[in-house]
Structure formats: C-alpha cells, structure tokens
Design an enzyme around this catalytic site. Structure first.
Site, PDB file in Angstrom:
ATOM      1  N   VAL A 165     -70.779  31.253  38.868  1.00  0.00           N
ATOM      2  CA  VAL A 165     -70.953  29.508  38.865  1.00  0.00           C
ATOM      3  C   VAL A 165     -72.274  28.988  38.506  1.00  0.00           C
ATOM      4  CG1 VAL A 165     -70.446  27.584  40.385  1.00  0.00           C
ATOM      5  CG2 VAL A 165     -69.109  29.787  40.726  1.00  0.00           C
ATOM      6  N   LYS A 173     -70.089  19.999  55.121  1.00  0.00           N
ATOM      7  CA  LYS A 173     -71.109  19.248  54.506  1.00  0.00           C
ATOM      8  C   LYS A 173     -70.558  18.824  53.382  1.00  0.00           C
ATOM      9  CE  LYS A 173     -74.396  21.735  51.805  1.00  0.00           C
ATOM     10  NZ  LYS A 173     -74.472  21.489  50.630  1.00  0.00           N
ATOM     11  N   ASN A 174     -69.785  19.820  52.681  1.00  0.00           N
ATOM     12  CA  ASN A 174     -69.396  19.193  51.360  1.00  0.00           C
ATOM     13  C   ASN A 174     -68.370  18.406  51.400  1.00  0.00           C
ATOM     14  OD1 ASN A 174     -71.649  20.639  50.398  1.00  0.00           O
ATOM     15  ND2 ASN A 174     -70.235  22.292  49.642  1.00  0.00           N
ATOM     16  N   CYS A 205     -80.182  22.176  45.901  1.00  0.00           N
ATOM     17  CA  CYS A 205     -80.720  23.625  45.896  1.00  0.00           C
ATOM     18  C   CYS A 205     -81.299  23.621  44.319  1.00  0.00           C
ATOM     19  CB  CYS A 205     -79.925  24.485  46.184  1.00  0.00           C
ATOM     20  SG  CYS A 205     -79.859  24.246  48.153  1.00  0.00           S
ATOM     21  N   ASP A 213     -71.175  30.142  47.166  1.00  0.00           N
ATOM     22  CA  ASP A 213     -72.099  29.850  48.466  1.00  0.00           C
ATOM     23  C   ASP A 213     -71.736  31.172  49.607  1.00  0.00           C
ATOM     24  OD1 ASP A 213     -72.876  26.740  48.060  1.00  0.00           O
ATOM     25  OD2 ASP A 213     -70.689  26.964  47.541  1.00  0.00           O
ATOM     26  N   ARG A 219     -77.729  15.844  46.237  1.00  0.00           N
ATOM     27  CA  ARG A 219     -77.209  15.376  44.908  1.00  0.00           C
ATOM     28  C   ARG A 219     -76.070  14.402  44.910  1.00  0.00           C
ATOM     29  NH1 ARG A 219     -78.267  18.633  41.329  1.00  0.00           N
ATOM     30  NH2 ARG A 219     -76.463  18.325  39.574  1.00  0.00           N
TER      31      ARG A 219
HETATM   32  N1  EPU Z   1     -71.989  21.728  35.900  1.00  0.00           N
HETATM   33  C1  EPU Z   1     -72.127  21.243  34.477  1.00  0.00           C
HETATM   34  N2  EPU Z   1     -72.232  20.019  34.286  1.00  0.00           N
HETATM   35  C2  EPU Z   1     -72.005  18.907  35.224  1.00  0.00           C
HETATM   36  C3  EPU Z   1     -71.488  19.465  36.705  1.00  0.00           C
HETATM   37  C4  EPU Z   1     -71.519  20.784  36.722  1.00  0.00           C
HETATM   38  O1  EPU Z   1     -72.471  22.062  33.725  1.00  0.00           O
HETATM   39  O2  EPU Z   1     -72.017  17.565  34.845  1.00  0.00           O
HETATM   40  C5  EPU Z   1     -71.904  23.261  36.034  1.00  0.00           C
HETATM   41  C6  EPU Z   1     -72.980  23.332  37.178  1.00  0.00           C
HETATM   42  O3  EPU Z   1     -74.207  23.545  36.436  1.00  0.00           O
HETATM   43  C7  EPU Z   1     -72.444  24.818  37.894  1.00  0.00           C
HETATM   44  C8  EPU Z   1     -71.100  24.520  37.646  1.00  0.00           C
HETATM   45  O4  EPU Z   1     -70.702  23.446  36.755  1.00  0.00           O
HETATM   46  O5  EPU Z   1     -72.927  25.680  36.932  1.00  0.00           O
HETATM   47  C9  EPU Z   1     -70.459  24.051  39.032  1.00  0.00           C
HETATM   48  O6  EPU Z   1     -71.027  22.844  39.494  1.00  0.00           O
HETATM   49  P1  EPU Z   1     -70.087  21.859  40.354  1.00  0.00           P
HETATM   50  O7  EPU Z   1     -70.443  20.726  40.012  1.00  0.00           O
HETATM   51  O8  EPU Z   1     -68.762  22.721  40.870  1.00  0.00           O
HETATM   52  O9  EPU Z   1     -71.048  21.944  41.743  1.00  0.00           O
HETATM   53  P2  EPU Z   1     -71.717  20.817  42.675  1.00  0.00           P
HETATM   54  O10 EPU Z   1     -70.490  19.680  42.773  1.00  0.00           O
HETATM   55  O11 EPU Z   1     -73.119  20.626  42.255  1.00  0.00           O
HETATM   56  C10 EPU Z   1     -70.659  21.746  44.896  1.00  0.00           C
HETATM   57  C11 EPU Z   1     -71.522  22.100  46.035  1.00  0.00           C
HETATM   58  C12 EPU Z   1     -72.197  23.103  46.139  1.00  0.00           C
HETATM   59  C13 EPU Z   1     -71.362  24.391  45.580  1.00  0.00           C
HETATM   60  C14 EPU Z   1     -70.593  23.909  44.267  1.00  0.00           C
HETATM   61  C15 EPU Z   1     -69.557  24.873  43.999  1.00  0.00           C
HETATM   62  C16 EPU Z   1     -72.116  19.907  47.110  1.00  0.00           C
HETATM   63  C17 EPU Z   1     -72.864  18.684  47.474  1.00  0.00           C
HETATM   64  N3  EPU Z   1     -72.354  20.892  46.809  1.00  0.00           N
HETATM   65  O12 EPU Z   1     -71.839  21.620  43.992  1.00  0.00           O
HETATM   66  O13 EPU Z   1     -72.684  23.712  47.397  1.00  0.00           O
HETATM   67  O14 EPU Z   1     -72.025  25.665  45.474  1.00  0.00           O
HETATM   68  O15 EPU Z   1     -69.874  22.673  44.679  1.00  0.00           O
HETATM   69  O16 EPU Z   1     -68.691  25.138  44.970  1.00  0.00           O
HETATM   70  O17 EPU Z   1     -70.705  19.588  47.419  1.00  0.00           O
HETATM   71  C18 EPU Z   1     -74.125  24.506  49.015  1.00  0.00           C
HETATM   72  O18 EPU Z   1     -73.514  24.007  49.703  1.00  0.00           O
HETATM   73  O19 EPU Z   1     -75.241  25.390  49.008  1.00  0.00           O
HETATM   74  C19 EPU Z   1     -74.050  24.211  47.619  1.00  0.00           C
HETATM   75  C20 EPU Z   1     -74.753  24.161  46.528  1.00  0.00           C
END
Ligand code: EPU
Length: 456
Positions: A350, A42-43, A139, A328, A115
């Site tokens: 995280v 998915k990611n 989520c 995850d 997202r």
């Molecule tokens: N963060 C910030 N500011 C930002 C971006 C992120 O403070 O501008 C913080 C977030 O709030 C969090 C941390 O940094 O505390 C990590 O966030 P990250 O940006 O790495 O996560 P994401 O890109 O929003 C993706 C996956 C998530 C997975 C995370 C970590 C997708 C669509 N989602 O989220 O997947 O948990 O990376 O590996 O790729 C899931 O599949 O259930 C899921 C939530």
C-alpha cells in the site's frame, strides 16, 4: 500496578506536568497483562465529524477517541463556524448552523497537522461555493499524493488551483454527479467522493471504491443524514444526490487498528490482553494471521482476549486493501514476528515507505532485511510500482533495550512494544505522534502493567 516514577525528572503519565513530546523510558522483558478499552476508530470519527458540515441540523457523534487528529478536525470545523461541544466522555455535539467561510490564516494554522482537511473540499464547496485546504500532514510513510481526490473533485465540476500554501477550490455553479473510476481503491479518495456526491446534483457512480469497514460506517452516517447510497459487487458505489441533509446521531465503529496493535503487544511480550470493544467481523483477516503466527484468542460479547497459543510461528503476509491484511497492522505484527521460530515475510503493497521502521528493530537485536522488490502477485490491483517492498524477518532473536526515535504513528507504537518485549531499558523518543492515534496511551500501558517513565 504501576511501579513508575522513580526518576526525579519523570512525571506521572497523563499528569499536569507532562512534557509535550516526551520520551518513554521503558524497562522491558515482562509480559503485558490486563484490559484496555478501544473507542471509536480514528479513521471513522474524523470523517464523520467532517460529514456534520453537510447537515442542516445538529449531529451527535459517540465514542469519539481523545486523540490529536480529532482535535485538529474539531479546530478546523470551529474556524468554519461549526460549534463543537464535548461532554468529556467521548460524545461530540456538532452544530453547523453558523458555518461560514474561514479566514485563510486561520485555516493555514492547521497546515501539516493531519490529512483529514482534504475531506473538507466537497462539504465546503456545497456550503460556500469555495474552499481552501492547507498543506496536509499525516505520517511520512510514502509520497501520499492526492491526485485521485483532485481528479474526482474536477469530475464533480470543481475548479482546482494549487497554491504554494495549499489548494483553492471553487464551484460557483454547484457540483454535479459524475462517473468516477479510481485507479486504486483509495480510502481517502472514496471518502472524498462520498462526501461530495451526496449533495451533488444527479447521480454518481464510483468504481474501484475502497470498502473498508470504516467506509461502510461513513456510508451509515450519511444514510442517517438522508443520503441515498447503495453498493454493488466489485467495488461499485452508487450515490443519488439529494437537495439537503440533516444531522445524525451515530456511535463510531471501534478502532480495529488499535485493537490489532494491543493484540500484537500480547503476542510480542508473551502477555495476555483483553481488548474491550473489539469485534470479530471487522478483524477476521487479522485474526487468521494472528492464529497462524501462534496467537490464540477468545471472542467475548464485550471484546477479544489475545495471548500466545504456544511457540510463535513464521508467516507470509501481504498487506492489501480491505478485505486484505491492513497496512496499519503490519508494523506491530513485525515486532511479534521477531520472536517466531523461522523466516517470516511481510510484503507491503500500500505504501512506499512503511518498512523503514525496521532499522531500529535491528538495533534492538532483530534480524530484518528489507528488499526493494516485492513478491510477484498475479492478481495485484495496481500495476507493478516502485512501492513494493518485502521485509524478511528471521527469528527468534532476543531483543535488547535501545535508544530509538518514533518515525510515525504505527511505527512508534511498534517501538514501544519492542521495548516492552526487550530485556533492559529503552528510550523511545518523540512519543507525541503515537498519541495522535492511540487515545489514553499512557494510561493503557499502565493498565497492562508496562514499566515506564515519561521524561522530557
Ligand atoms: N494514493 C494515491 N493518490 C491519491 C490517494 C492515494 O496515489 O490521491 C495512494 C497512496 O499514496 C497510497 C494508496 O493510494 O499508496 C492508499 O492510500 P489511501 O488513500 O487508501 O490512504 P489514506 O486515505 O491516505 C487511510 C488511513 C491510513 C491507512 C490507509 C489505508 C486515514 C486518516 N488514514 O489513509 O491510516 O493506512 O487509509 O487503509 O483514514 C494510520 O491510521 O496510521 C494510517 C496511516
């Protein structure tokens, strides 16, 4: 064999009469055994779909999972004039040649759904000089701000206006390369930089980048399109912008989150599940913890077989960015740890709010205490923030059926495993969220012998 559907109000899982946000009535207490196939991650799939907007010719993406996040991105691409054909077997053909500016209302219809729309910024700015991004969904596992994304886009030369209904961006004079240091190796912000820098004028140096396997696969997609991207030790990615990119033909990396989920289902229910398509290298960290917790596995050419190797043992786990233990993975693992002999600790570093799901597990008989302070970790990458929390799980505790409501994608999956491990009948309500990230979820439950009905 599936022995379901006795209830008159139940419908065949996956069938025509299926309700939109159903409840699973699960009769648990027996091991899950069988084979499931995992498709593309998915990611990665959703991000590779966005990358197709950057190409001047058709892209072909293979092993795309049939999940609602993919549908949201597809629909958002379509309102921007990209033609998307689906062969029904997981192959998408994405033609960006008719890409246009979309109407605000059409974009807004996607508000709150996912997202991924935030990643449309760079490609749309290159293509159209402007972009409107609706309010994001995903989520509710923490604040999930997008400050790193917006700061990076500003560094590339974009103007960013926050509106009540979303974000408007413009870059009438184009985008230029930038030196960017992420305060934390965010997956999404790293992808934002990659998808923007590949067509920006000049070079971009990204420090503090996330290096998850899905990011490496996105880099592979972009390289196939003509991008020049290199990575160096210590989380540095270097991108030389190019004038044009072409389409790609790519098979998505497998979904290691889904694979880990089924592995934990085998562990929690004392079952035996072969996960077709799972590969060892991307799961090394998970496999180590799985083994320490008492799991056993066999690596085969076409997948990995997961089962118990004896009594389950307690473990200490700290979630982290790659190559650490993924956030995850902790939710399904915690369900299995309720059956381990002793005290386990899972420290979530995280997200701020990814342990709330344990309350429902306690309702099912688990003994889990969540502390607002995390473990002291001298080498943590981020300064101490309010997000550190640790779940202390004391086992083994027999689980019993309960009535629970799905809180988020991974938490929801975990409730289903807990219900399958529990004696008696459980009602797991609102399972549509689970199908956002687990394709053919009901079919796979049937394939491993789960006993459940789907009701409205
Ligand atoms: N963060 C910030 N500011 C930002 C971006 C992120 O403070 O501008 C913080 C977030 O709030 C969090 C941390 O940094 O505390 C990590 O966030 P990250 O940006 O790495 O996560 P994401 O890109 O929003 C993706 C996956 C998530 C997975 C995370 C970590 C997708 C669509 N989602 O989220 O997947 O948990 O990376 O590996 O790729 C899931 O599949 O259930 C899921 C939530």
């Amino acid at each position: 064999m599936n022995t379901l559907l006795s209830d008159a109000s139940a419908s065949r899982p996956g069938g025509d009469g299926e309700p939109t946000n159903p409840t699973l009535v699960i009769r648990g207490g027996r091991p899950l055994q069988g084979r499931v196939e995992v498709k593309g991650a998915k990611n990665l799939a959703t991000k590779a779909m966005v990358a197709a907007l950057l190409g001047e010719t058709v892209s072909v993406l293979r092993d795309v999972p049939d999940i609602s996040d993919v549908q949201v991105v597809r629909s958002l691409l379509e309102v921007h004039g990209v033609t998307v054909d689906d062969d029904g077997e997981g192959v998408l053909r994405l033609d960006p040649s008719g890409a246009v500016s979309a109407h605000m209302e059409e974009i807004d219809a996607h508000a709150g759904a996912s997202r991924i729309p935030i990643l449309f910024c760079g490609p749309l700015l290159h293509l159209l000089g402007q972009a409107f991004i609706p309010d994001l969904g995903g989520c509710r596992i923490g604040d999930r701000p997008i400050d790193f994304h917006l700061d990076a886009l500003r560094a590339f030369g974009a103007t960013v206006d926050k509106l009540p209904s979303g974000i408007r961006l413009s870059a009438p004079n184009g985008l230029h390369g930038a030196d960017i240091t992420l305060p934390y190796p965010s997956v999404g912000a790293t992808e934002q930089v990659l998808l923007t820098a590949v067509r920006a004028k000049g070079t971009t140096e990204l420090r503090g980048a996330a290096i998850e396997p899905e990011i490496m696969d996105l880099i592979a997609v972009l390289q196939k399109m003509g991008a020049i991207i290199s990575y160096e030790p210590n989380r540095v990615i270097f991108i030389e912008g190019v004038d044009s990119l072409r389409g790609y033909d790519h098979r998505c990396i497998f979904d290691r989150n889904e694979a880990a989920s089924w592995a934990c289902a085998a562990l929690a229910t004392d079952g035996d599940i072969f996960v077709g398509g799972a590969k060892q290298p991307e799961m090394l960290t998970f496999l180590n913890v799985f083994r320490k917790a008492g799991g056993d596995f066999d690596i085969a050419e076409d997948g990995i077989r997961f089962r118990r190797g004896g009594a389950l043992r307690p473990v200490m786990v700290e979630t982290d960015v790659h190559p650490g233990f993924m956030t995850d993975w902790q939710q399904p693992l915690i369900v299995a740890l309720t059956q381990a002999e002793g005290v386990s600790t899972v420290h979530e570093t995280v997200y701020e709010n990814r342990l709330g799901f344990t309350q429902a597990l306690n309702k099912m008989g688990a003994d889990i205490v969540v502390h607002s302070e995390g473990l002291a970790s001298p080498d943590r990458r981020v300064p101490r923030r309010a997000l550190e929390q640790a779940a202390v799980i004391t086992g083994p505790t027999p689980l019993h059926g309960a009535d629970v409501v799905v809180p988020d994608l991974r938490g929801g999956y975990s409730y289903v495993i807990a219900a399958l491990a529990a004696e008696g009948t459980s009602h797991v309500r609102g399972v549509e969220i689970i199908r956002r990230g687990y394709e053919k979820f009901f079919d796979k439950l049937i394939a491993v012998g789960a006993d459940f009905d789907v009701v409205a």
